[in-house]
Design a protein around this motif. Structure first.
Motif, PDB file in Angstrom:
ATOM      1  N   LYS A  73       0.833  -1.201   0.000  1.00 45.43           N
ATOM      2  CA  LYS A  73       0.000   0.000   0.000  1.00 45.43           C
ATOM      3  C   LYS A  73       0.872   1.257   0.000  1.00 45.43           C
ATOM      4  O   LYS A  73       1.961   1.272   0.583  1.00 45.43           O
ATOM      5  N   VAL A  74       0.355   2.317  -0.644  1.00 41.93           N
ATOM      6  CA  VAL A  74       1.095   3.578  -0.757  1.00 41.93           C
ATOM      7  C   VAL A  74       0.126   4.750  -0.562  1.00 41.93           C
ATOM      8  O   VAL A  74      -0.869   4.873  -1.286  1.00 41.93           O
ATOM      9  N   VAL A  75       0.424   5.592   0.414  1.00 45.00           N
ATOM     10  CA  VAL A  75      -0.330   6.828   0.664  1.00 45.00           C
ATOM     11  C   VAL A  75       0.561   7.988   0.264  1.00 45.00           C
ATOM     12  O   VAL A  75       1.703   8.086   0.722  1.00 45.00           O
ATOM     13  N   MET A  76       0.058   8.885  -0.590  1.00 46.71           N
ATOM     14  CA  MET A  76       0.925   9.934  -1.145  1.00 46.71           C
ATOM     15  C   MET A  76       0.464  11.338  -0.797  1.00 46.71           C
ATOM     16  O   MET A  76      -0.732  11.644  -0.814  1.00 46.71           O
ATOM     17  N   PHE A  77       1.440  12.189  -0.507  1.00 46.70           N
ATOM     18  CA  PHE A  77       1.292  13.646  -0.487  1.00 46.70           C
ATOM     19  C   PHE A  77       2.123  14.173  -1.643  1.00 46.70           C
ATOM     20  O   PHE A  77       3.312  13.868  -1.751  1.00 46.70           O
ATOM     21  N   PHE A  78       1.513  14.992  -2.509  1.00 52.40           N
ATOM     22  CA  PHE A  78       2.209  15.480  -3.697  1.00 52.40           C
ATOM     23  C   PHE A  78       2.032  16.989  -3.789  1.00 52.40           C
ATOM     24  O   PHE A  78       0.963  17.529  -3.511  1.00 52.40           O
ATOM     25  N   GLY A  79       3.089  17.671  -4.231  1.00 48.18           N
ATOM     26  CA  GLY A  79       2.999  19.107  -4.469  1.00 48.18           C
ATOM     27  C   GLY A  79       3.951  19.900  -3.597  1.00 48.18           C
ATOM     28  O   GLY A  79       4.608  19.365  -2.690  1.00 48.18           O
ATOM     29  N   LEU A  80       4.053  21.196  -3.879  1.00 47.79           N
ATOM     30  CA  LEU A  80       4.926  22.068  -3.104  1.00 47.79           C
ATOM     31  C   LEU A  80       4.633  21.924  -1.615  1.00 47.79           C
ATOM     32  O   LEU A  80       3.469  21.893  -1.208  1.00 47.79           O
ATOM     33  N   ILE A  81       5.686  21.846  -0.823  1.00 51.10           N
ATOM     34  CA  ILE A  81       5.532  21.673   0.619  1.00 51.10           C
ATOM     35  C   ILE A  81       5.582  23.045   1.275  1.00 51.10           C
ATOM     36  O   ILE A  81       6.611  23.717   1.285  1.00 51.10           O
ATOM     37  N   ARG A  82       4.415  23.433   1.780  1.00 50.37           N
ATOM     38  CA  ARG A  82       4.279  24.709   2.485  1.00 50.37           C
ATOM     39  C   ARG A  82       3.456  24.453   3.739  1.00 50.37           C
ATOM     40  O   ARG A  82       2.632  23.532   3.780  1.00 50.37           O
ATOM     41  N   ARG A  83       3.651  25.268   4.757  1.00 41.80           N
ATOM     42  CA  ARG A  83       3.071  24.969   6.059  1.00 41.80           C
ATOM     43  C   ARG A  83       1.544  24.843   6.012  1.00 41.80           C
ATOM     44  O   ARG A  83       0.965  24.019   6.720  1.00 41.80           O
ATOM     45  N   TYR A  84       0.891  25.648   5.176  1.00 40.17           N
ATOM     46  CA  TYR A  84      -0.573  25.623   5.158  1.00 40.17           C
ATOM     47  C   TYR A  84      -1.139  24.313   4.619  1.00 40.17           C
ATOM     48  O   TYR A  84      -2.340  24.047   4.744  1.00 40.17           O
ATOM     49  N   LYS A  85      -0.294  23.471   4.026  1.00 40.70           N
ATOM     50  CA  LYS A  85      -0.796  22.232   3.429  1.00 40.70           C
ATOM     51  C   LYS A  85      -0.906  21.075   4.417  1.00 40.70           C
ATOM     52  O   LYS A  85      -1.381  19.993   4.038  1.00 40.70           O
ATOM     53  N   VAL A  88      -4.301  10.078  -2.799  1.00 37.73           N
ATOM     54  CA  VAL A  88      -3.559  11.310  -2.557  1.00 37.73           C
ATOM     55  C   VAL A  88      -4.212  12.016  -1.380  1.00 37.73           C
ATOM     56  O   VAL A  88      -5.439  12.209  -1.365  1.00 37.73           O
ATOM     57  N   CYS A  89      -3.404  12.396  -0.383  1.00 38.47           N
ATOM     58  CA  CYS A  89      -3.917  13.086   0.805  1.00 38.47           C
ATOM     59  C   CYS A  89      -3.689  14.584   0.677  1.00 38.47           C
ATOM     60  O   CYS A  89      -2.576  15.026   0.375  1.00 38.47           O
ATOM     61  N   LEU A  90      -4.738  15.347   0.936  1.00 40.87           N
ATOM     62  CA  LEU A  90      -4.666  16.806   0.939  1.00 40.87           C
ATOM     63  C   LEU A  90      -5.166  17.298   2.300  1.00 40.87           C
ATOM     64  O   LEU A  90      -6.304  17.770   2.421  1.00 40.87           O
ATOM     65  N   PRO A  91      -4.331  17.215   3.331  1.00 43.98           N
ATOM     66  CA  PRO A  91      -4.757  17.591   4.683  1.00 43.98           C
ATOM     67  C   PRO A  91      -4.574  19.086   4.947  1.00 43.98           C
ATOM     68  O   PRO A  91      -4.099  19.488   6.004  1.00 43.98           O
ATOM     69  N   TYR A  92      -4.974  19.919   3.982  1.00 43.86           N
ATOM     70  CA  TYR A  92      -4.632  21.330   3.990  1.00 43.86           C
ATOM     71  C   TYR A  92      -5.317  22.069   5.148  1.00 43.86           C
ATOM     72  O   TYR A  92      -6.445  21.761   5.538  1.00 43.86           O
ATOM     73  N   ASN A  93      -4.633  23.098   5.660  1.00 48.72           N
ATOM     74  CA  ASN A  93      -5.241  23.993   6.644  1.00 48.72           C
ATOM     75  C   ASN A  93      -6.179  24.991   5.975  1.00 48.72           C
ATOM     76  O   ASN A  93      -7.144  25.457   6.581  1.00 48.72           O
ATOM     77  N   SER A  94      -5.870  25.340   4.729  1.00 47.00           N
ATOM     78  CA  SER A  94      -6.709  26.259   3.955  1.00 47.00           C
ATOM     79  C   SER A  94      -6.556  25.914   2.484  1.00 47.00           C
ATOM     80  O   SER A  94      -5.563  25.316   2.077  1.00 47.00           O
ATOM     81  N   ALA A  95      -7.549  26.293   1.688  1.00 45.85           N
ATOM     82  CA  ALA A  95      -7.509  25.999   0.250  1.00 45.85           C
ATOM     83  C   ALA A  95      -8.600  26.786  -0.449  1.00 45.85           C
ATOM     84  O   ALA A  95      -9.616  27.137   0.149  1.00 45.85           O
ATOM     85  N   SER A  96      -8.381  27.073  -1.718  1.00 44.77           N
ATOM     86  CA  SER A  96      -9.435  27.625  -2.572  1.00 44.77           C
ATOM     87  C   SER A  96      -9.916  26.522  -3.503  1.00 44.77           C
ATOM     88  O   SER A  96     -11.063  26.108  -3.508  1.00 44.77           O
ATOM     89  N   GLN A  97      -8.982  26.021  -4.312  1.00 40.68           N
ATOM     90  CA  GLN A  97      -9.179  24.812  -5.098  1.00 40.68           C
ATOM     91  C   GLN A  97      -7.815  24.157  -5.171  1.00 40.68           C
ATOM     92  O   GLN A  97      -6.872  24.644  -4.557  1.00 40.68           O
ATOM     93  N   SER A  98      -7.664  23.060  -5.900  1.00 41.25           N
ATOM     94  CA  SER A  98      -6.376  22.384  -5.875  1.00 41.25           C
ATOM     95  C   SER A  98      -6.053  21.730  -7.200  1.00 41.25           C
ATOM     96  O   SER A  98      -6.789  20.859  -7.671  1.00 41.25           O
ATOM     97  N   GLY A  99      -4.917  22.128  -7.772  1.00 43.24           N
ATOM     98  CA  GLY A  99      -4.420  21.451  -8.961  1.00 43.24           C
ATOM     99  C   GLY A  99      -3.968  20.035  -8.654  1.00 43.24           C
ATOM    100  O   GLY A  99      -4.037  19.156  -9.523  1.00 43.24           O
ATOM    101  N   ILE A 100      -3.516  19.790  -7.417  1.00 46.31           N
ATOM    102  CA  ILE A 100      -3.083  18.447  -7.034  1.00 46.31           C
ATOM    103  C   ILE A 100      -4.275  17.492  -7.043  1.00 46.31           C
ATOM    104  O   ILE A 100      -4.164  16.344  -7.501  1.00 46.31           O
ATOM    105  N   LEU A 101      -5.417  17.965  -6.559  1.00 45.81           N
ATOM    106  CA  LEU A 101      -6.628  17.141  -6.608  1.00 45.81           C
ATOM    107  C   LEU A 101      -6.991  16.823  -8.054  1.00 45.81           C
ATOM    108  O   LEU A 101      -7.313  15.670  -8.387  1.00 45.81           O
ATOM    109  N   MET A 102      -6.922  17.816  -8.933  1.00 48.64           N
ATOM    110  CA  MET A 102      -7.284  17.596 -10.328  1.00 48.64           C
ATOM    111  C   MET A 102      -6.271  16.714 -11.042  1.00 48.64           C
ATOM    112  O   MET A 102      -6.597  16.025 -12.010  1.00 48.64           O
ATOM    113  N   MET A 103      -5.028  16.715 -10.556  1.00 54.29           N
ATOM    114  CA  MET A 103      -4.026  15.807 -11.090  1.00 54.29           C
ATOM    115  C   MET A 103      -4.352  14.375 -10.661  1.00 54.29           C
ATOM    116  O   MET A 103      -4.242  13.435 -11.462  1.00 54.29           O
ATOM    117  N   ALA A 104      -4.757  14.209  -9.399  1.00 54.36           N
ATOM    118  CA  ALA A 104      -5.175  12.884  -8.921  1.00 54.36           C
ATOM    119  C   ALA A 104      -6.346  12.362  -9.750  1.00 54.36           C
ATOM    120  O   ALA A 104      -6.368  11.190 -10.156  1.00 54.36           O
TER     121      ALA A 104
END
Length: 381
Positions: free
Chosen positions: A206-218, A287-303
């Motif tokens: 099994k593989v759980v992934m976080f993908f994208g720029l690493i910034r604190r709000y994510k 793909v996990c997106l445990p973001y603190n804030s978001a508007s929309q997400s290109g990472i989600l659309m990539m998934a």
């Protein structure tokens, strides 16, 4: 005669979400018969403000990145270049100018260009708003956004959440709503799951992934803290973290060691070029997106482009794009227990739901499906 549209924003050779949005909009409207041009930047972020290694796309494979009709003129901190951009746009004489807005830092340049175009031409001014204010919520964001976006004749937003933020301040202008495009352009069909895991040297089931720029709000730190619980529940699992860190990577390295999951974690601290994206998504179960804030997400659309389910926190526009239990799951907050529970729901549901088919069907309803209709209404008004 074709109607002419000018985009103002980052374009190739810049990398990242805004350049991808510009490329997709350019491609979509060109295919619908519009005469499109882009006024882009010679300097986007000054080096002292940019935390990454490069602002440029170093991919060998260009994905929808048109190189024609891009005029690199705007220096974000040089007002003389802003007037040069105004002269260029006036010479092009478009029916509509679409500003790609994501960061109030660019407010002074955009305000100047939009203001003079409104005074000196009859062109419509439209703002495509990705983030009304930045995720970091700096002190000047509200002022810059309100003043600059107050010049808009129309808005286009890509989530109901962003619609609410715009309409709360700008009550007179019409706001069109769409979604980000599904990013299926990175699936080059070079890998299947087995070959992707072999390429990445992943030996777990099994593989759980976080993908994208690493910034604190994510919220990556919350996912790291959740991983021991995920491992206790699901056993043979790898945490795959992929993306260039825009902060101190030692914070995350130390947290991985503190949680005792070094042997279970693969951390790839780099921006992934277009041609190298595929194996990571093909290897991942979700793909996990445990973001603190978001508007929309290109990472989600990539998934979704790879038909992979997502775990998203219930913030911003993220939950708008998830059909609970069908294309992913929405967690009530990004505490480690909630993240672990979200991951468990995906794994427990895999035998009951055809995630790939569900996502494939949802994808048919997403993206810039009505963009040409919006443009026609704006131009004809």
């Amino acid at each position: 005669m074709k109607e002419k549209i000018v985009f103002v924003g980052p374009a190739y050779p810049y990398r990242g979400g805004q350049a991808t949005v510009e490329a997709h909009m350019y491609d979509t409207l060109t295919n619908h018969g519009y005469d499109c041009h882009t006024v882009s930047f010679t300097l986007l972020y000054p080096k002292i403000f940019f935390p990454g290694k490069t602002q440029y796309d170093q991919s060998e494979q260009k994905i929808l990145g048109h190189q024609e009709r891009i005029y690199r003129i705007i220096n974000s901190i040089n007002p003389f270049s802003w007037f040069k951009a105004i002269r260029k746009i006036k010479a092009l004489n478009p029916s509509n100018v679409v500003f790609i807005w994501w960061m109030p830092f660019f407010g002074p340049a955009y305000w100047t260009i939009a203001r003079f175009l409104k005074k000196q031409t009859n062109t419509k001014i439209t703002f495509l708003v990705e983030n009304y204010i930045s995720h970091e919520k700096r002190w000047f964001d509200q002022v810059s956004s309100k003043l600059t976006l107050g010049l808009a004749d129309y808005f286009i937003c890509q989530s109901e959440f962003e619609y609410g933020r715009i309409s709360a301040v700008h009550k007179k202008q019409k706001i069109f709503k769409t979604t980000l495009m599904v990013l299926d352009c990175f699936d080059l069909n070079k890998y299947d799951k087995a070959s992707a895991k072999e390429f990445l040297k992943i030996k777990t089931e099994k593989v759980v992934m976080f993908f994208g720029l690493i910034r604190r709000y994510k919220g990556l730190d919350k996912l790291i803290q959740a991983f021991n619980t995920i491992k206790e529940t699901h056993g043979d699992v790898t945490l795959l973290i992929v993306g260039e860190c825009y902060e101190d990577i030692e914070y995350y390295e130390d947290l991985i060691d503190k949680e005792g999951i070094r042997e279970d974690t693969i951390l790839v601290n780099q921006f992934i070029n277009n041609e190298d994206v595929e194996p990571y998504y093909k290897a991942a179960d979700m793909v996990c997106l445990p973001y603190n804030s978001a508007s929309q997400s290109g990472i989600l659309m990539m998934a979704y482009g790879f038909q992979i389910p997502v775990v998203v926190n219930n913030v911003g526009g993220l939950p708008e794009l998830v059909v609970e239990g069908k294309t992913g799951t929405i967690i009530p907050d990004n505490t480690p227990p909630s993240i672990a529970e979200g991951v468990s729901r995906i794994y427990e549901n895999k035998g009951n739901e055809d995630y790939k088919n569900n996502i494939r069907n949802l994808n048919k309803t997403l993206g810039y499906l009505d963009l040409q209709t919006m443009m026609a209404e704006i131009i004809e008004s």
